[in-house]
Structure formats: C-alpha cells, structure tokens
Design an enzyme around this catalytic site. Structure first.
Site, PDB file in Angstrom:
ATOM      1  N   GLU A 269       0.885  -1.161   0.000  1.00 15.35           N
ATOM      2  CA  GLU A 269       0.000   0.000   0.000  1.00 15.35           C
ATOM      3  C   GLU A 269       0.924   1.212   0.000  1.00 15.35           C
ATOM      4  OE1 GLU A 269      -1.982   2.987   0.823  1.00 15.35           O
ATOM      5  OE2 GLU A 269      -2.277   2.193   2.848  1.00 15.35           O
ATOM      6  N   CYS A 303      -2.333   8.824   2.550  1.00 10.58           N
ATOM      7  CA  CYS A 303      -2.020   8.389   1.184  1.00 10.58           C
ATOM      8  C   CYS A 303      -3.215   8.667   0.284  1.00 10.58           C
ATOM      9  CB  CYS A 303      -1.576   6.941   1.153  1.00 10.58           C
ATOM     10  SG  CYS A 303      -2.700   5.865   1.961  1.00 10.58           S
TER      11      CYS A 303
HETATM   12  C1  UN1 Z   1      -3.382   5.825   4.586  1.00 11.22           C
HETATM   13  O1  UN1 Z   1      -3.267   7.023   4.466  1.00 11.22           O
HETATM   14  O2  UN1 Z   1      -2.355   5.077   4.563  1.00 11.22           O
HETATM   15  O3  UN1 Z   1      -9.199   6.301   3.412  1.00 11.22           O
HETATM   16  C2  UN1 Z   1      -4.654   5.123   4.877  1.00 11.22           C
HETATM   17  C3  UN1 Z   1      -8.583   6.909   4.292  1.00 11.22           C
HETATM   18  C4  UN1 Z   1      -8.271   6.159   5.573  1.00 11.22           C
HETATM   19  C5  UN1 Z   1      -7.055   5.318   5.406  1.00 11.22           C
HETATM   20  C6  UN1 Z   1      -5.856   6.012   4.853  1.00 11.22           C
HETATM   21  N1  UN1 Z   1      -9.408   5.339   5.911  1.00 11.22           N
HETATM   22  O4  UN1 Z   1      -8.233   8.065   4.183  1.00 11.22           O
END
Ligand code: UN1
Length: 512
Positions: A269, A303
């Site tokens: 990820e 992310c």
């Molecule tokens: C991340 O930033 O690694 O969808 C995960 C989202 C959160 C998860 C982000 N539920 O922004």
C-alpha cells in the site's frame, strides 16, 4: 502548552506506557533492553519529547519471531469462530481505550482530536468486521467432471504475517492487517514507523492482554527497530509467507522484489496522488467541503489526501476564489486544542519537503494562490497551500506528503479523466457531479484507473468495508474489507473420490 503536558502524563499512564525508556521488542511482554540505540518520540505539535524507546536488536527480533511462530502453530488449530471471539474482546478493549489511544495518536503524529479518535474507531470497525468474517471465510465447491467425485476449495491459515506500517496511520493500518490475520489463524509481527513507536506499544499491549488471557501471549509480536537491524531481516525471513507493507513507492519497490525473490507474497500500500474532478453542474458546496477535507485534513498526510483538482473552466475562477477563502478560515494549531482543523506535519524533514515542492512548483510555472510558508512557532507547522497551474506541472507526478493542492482547469471531461490518470500512482480519485453520464463515464472502464473511485465524496476517508488499495505504483495490494482476507490464507483445492473407479481427468487412459 501546560494543559497538554498534564494530559500527556495521564494519557501515557492510562495506556501503561509511562516508563522512562520503553522496550522496542515485545514477544508478548516486553523483552529486556540490550541495545544503546534509543529513539525519542517527538510530539510534532510542540517539539516536546513524549517518550523514549530502546530499539530492538537482531537477537530480540529472533526471540519475537520464534515466539509468534510457536503460538501460530497452536492458534491455527483453534476454530475460526473461537478466534473471532478473541478478536471481539480486542475490539472491546479498543473501545475502552479509545479516548486515550486517540489522544496519543494526536500527540505522536499530530492528527486533530476527532481524527485521532477516528483512527481508533477505524480499528474498532475492522475488528468488528473480522469477528463477522470469522464465521465465513468461505470456500467454493465445484462440479467435478468425474462421476462419484466431489471438488471444493478450503482456506487455511497462512502462517506469520509481517506488517510494516507508516507514521500516518500508526494504529488503524496495522489493525486492518492484524485483525483479519488473527481470525484467519495467522500470527503477526509488527514493525511500526520509528516516528510513532508509542502508539504501536500501546496498541500491542491492548491486544497482548487479551491474547495472554487465552494462552496466546506473543501471537502478536512487536519489533521497533531500524531497517538495517530489523526491516531487512524481516523481509528476507522465509517464516513470513506474507509481508504487508505501507509506505513510499521506493520502499515498496525494494520490499516487493526481495519478497518475490523468495516466493513470498507481498501486499503493498504505497504512494497515492489523488485527484478530484469538478464538473460544471456539481453541487459546489459539497465539492468545496470534500476538497478541503481531502487536501487539508490530516495536514495532507494521508495516502488518500487530495493532491490535485481539475475544475471545469466555466466554474474555475469563482470556485477557486471560494476555496482560497475557505483555506483562510482553517484553524491551524495544536491538534488537541478545540477548534483546530489542521495540526502540524510529522517533523521538520516533512516541512523541508513541503518547502522544496513549492519552490519547484513555482520554478515550473505554478502560481501560489495562498499559503506556501512555514508557521513560526514550536512544532512543525505549515500553511495549507493552493497552487494554480495552466497545464500540469512536472511536480504533480510526485507525491509530497503535505497540504499542497494543485489546481488545473479543463474543457472536456475525457481530458480531465486522462490527466487525473496521467500519474504513476493509482490509489484514489473522485468526481463531483450531478450529471449521471459524467459520473458513469468517470466510473466506466475507460474512466478512473484508481483502486478507489468516488462520486460526490472526496478522495480520503474510506470505510473499512471496501477493499482498500490502488494500482500502478500504489502497489496493487488490497487491505481491509470485501475479500481482502484471502491474502491472509492459503487456498487448497480438494478432490474426493467416493466411487469404486479411478477415472482420470481429461479422459486420459492409463490402464494396466
Ligand atoms: C493511509 O493514508 O495510509 O481512506 C490510509 C482513508 C483512511 C485510510 C488512509 N481510511 O483516508
């Protein structure tokens, strides 16, 4: 901030992590410290030291992994619904500690209070999801081509899962992996970010208490250590059939190659570079809120954060003006202060990268509409920034983990979709529209190329019920909901012959 100093002590003691130097190696309970390599956990909100952690040595890594392996060998024989009951008890503990753990997330990585609590809620949600899953984990049955034969598949525990996490979701992303792996019958060894060791220790302790009460102390292990001492060892270690890693594309490229070399599986990820398209008929109030949360929320350190927007030329000027005005109203401050909407970046390195990206954008022709500067106060604070671009700047190909939003305009929707896809990453994407055809074009097979595609919702803040992850340099992994659990199990195809003959498949004869 004397108020927050008081609450730091009570937060740490309520989570049982108030020692002056904590161990970074937990094979169930903490292992005694051997190394002199101690890291400080810094509160990015004011630069204060929250705690100290003695990093794990290679020998301690070995002790943690052997313990988890030994426990896994028993755990895999426990019926899945019984494993689910133990995860249910973990979910209860997370509920009990939600306020303190959420506050610790805010203190250690700078999320505002509701986002810190929201992160722990995400952990509770995935634990609940895993409990339900523990009575499912279905295999299919197929029709055999041979008479008197039955064919089906079943899913078995996979083994030990190594989970490598980033600073920005120091609790929930581990839980996505660990809660599923646990009901699937696996053990888990966690290597968290060195920027968020306290949340990891507090989280580990919560689960370890539950596991120990059932005789499975150490099924979850924790190793807080440097890449050279721990990380490299972990990804090369064949006792981990699955390595689940969250972080940069550079890190993922290395992890993926090393794990593939030994025929392990990796679940990656990695970076996102998420765009929102706003069509002329969109509900602009909704779009404004979705973009502001996506780009400014978590100080742009998800992310899934919104990095780029593409506005239809007919609405671009007025909408940009509204957005700049909204940015002016964002309250920036200590994450636990009431009313704060944006906290600090994780550290001064992040501030440096923010400043460098803005300088580069300007040198490439970008125009800073607001923000662009560090805020001079203790902690790592910056202004949320909007940069207008006439055509896509080379810098928009890169993910900068900071609240910088690039604004472009478009005439034709196909062109906007092409530009939104025209980056190496493929995590999340959105369109704000009330036009059915535009929405369907965006969601269609020639539309968004991302793992996540939303309509009238921003790019961040996904629910755990869906599979989370993205394509291209985002790594292709899927975690959390839907059928992501399959990554944590091994599939076995079984064929049973209950006839008195031995017919061969494909009509082959082998009589003698
Ligand atoms: C991340 O930033 O690694 O969808 C995960 C989202 C959160 C998860 C982000 N539920 O922004």
């Amino acid at each position: 901030m004397s108020d927050s100093a008081v609450s730091v002590a009570s937060v740490l003691s309520s989570l049982g992590i108030a020692d002056s130097v904590l161990s970074g190696a937990w094979a169930g309970p903490a292992l005694d410290g051997a190394s002199d390599d101690v890291v400080e956990s810094i509160n990015p909100g004011d630069g204060s030291v929250l705690g100290r952690v003695r990093l794990a040595t290679p020998e301690q890594y070995e002790a943690v992994v052997s313990r988890a392996q030994a426990q896994f060998e028993r755990w895999r024989t426990i019926p899945a619904p019984k494993r689910g009951e133990i995860v249910r008890q973990m979910a209860e503990k997370f509920r009990e500690h939600k306020a303190a753990l959420g506050a610790l997330v805010s203190l250690e990585v700078g999320k505002i209070a509701s986002e810190g609590a929201g992160e722990v809620q995400e952990t509770i949600d995935i634990a609940d999801f895993a409990v339900g899953l523990s009575r499912q984990l279905y295999g299919l049955s197929m029709h055999s081509e041979r008479p008197g034969h039955r064919m089906y598949e079943q899913w078995h525990p996979l083994g030990l899962v190594s989970v490598i996490t980033a600073f920005n979701f120091p609790n929930a992303v581990w839980a996505w992996n660990a809660m599923l792996a646990c009901v699937c019958g696996d053990g888990v060894v966690w290597k968290p970010s060195l920027k968020a060791p306290l949340v990891a220790i507090a989280t580990h302790r919560i689960c370890e208490d539950v596991l120990a009460a059932h005789g499975f102390s150490g099924l979850f292990g924790l190793v807080i250590g440097r890449d050279a001492a721990v990380g490299e060892r972990m990804i090369r270690d064949a006792r981990f059939p699955l390595v689940s890693a969250t972080g940069s594309t550079r890190m993922g490229r290395h992890v993926g190659a090393v794990v593939a070399e030994r025929f392990g599986r990796s679940l990656l990820e990695l970076g996102g570079n998420n765009a929102i398209i706003v069509t002329p008929d969109a509900d602009l109030g909704l779009a404004l809120r979705g973009i502001a949360f996506g780009a400014v929320g978590t100080a742009g350190q998800r992310c899934t954060s919104t990095r780029r927007i593409y506005l239809h030329e007919s609405i671009a000027a007025a909408f940009t003006e509204r957005l700049v005005k909204a940015y002016g109203q964002v309250r920036i401050g200590h994450p636990l202060e009431a009313g704060t909407l944006m906290g600090p970046l994780i550290d001064d390195d992040a501030v440096r990268m923010y400043s460098e990206a803005i300088t580069t954008a300007v040198s490439q022709g970008g125009r800073v509409l607001c923000g662009g500067k560090r805020i001079e106060r203790a902690g790592s604070y910056v202004e949320p920034t909007i940069i207008a671009m006439d055509s896509d700047l080379p810098i928009v190909q890169h993910e900068t983990f900071a609240p910088i939003l690039y604004v472009g305009t478009y005439t034709d929707l196909s062109d906007a979709i092409r530009r939104q896809n025209d980056v190496p990453q493929g995590l999340s994407s959105s369109i704000f529209t009330t036009n059915f055809q535009s929405a369907e074009q965006f969601l269609g097979s020639a539309g968004s190329d991302c793992g996540i595609a939303n309509v009238n919702i921003g790019t961040s803040g996904a629910e755990i019920g869906g599979a989370f992850g993205g394509e291209k340099e985002t790594g292709g992994g899927r975690e959390a909901g839907s059928d992501s659990w399959k990554a944590y199990m091994r599939r076995q195809t079984c064929t049973l012959n209950y006839s008195k003959e031995l017919p061969l498949a494909q009509g082959v004869n082998f009589d003698f």
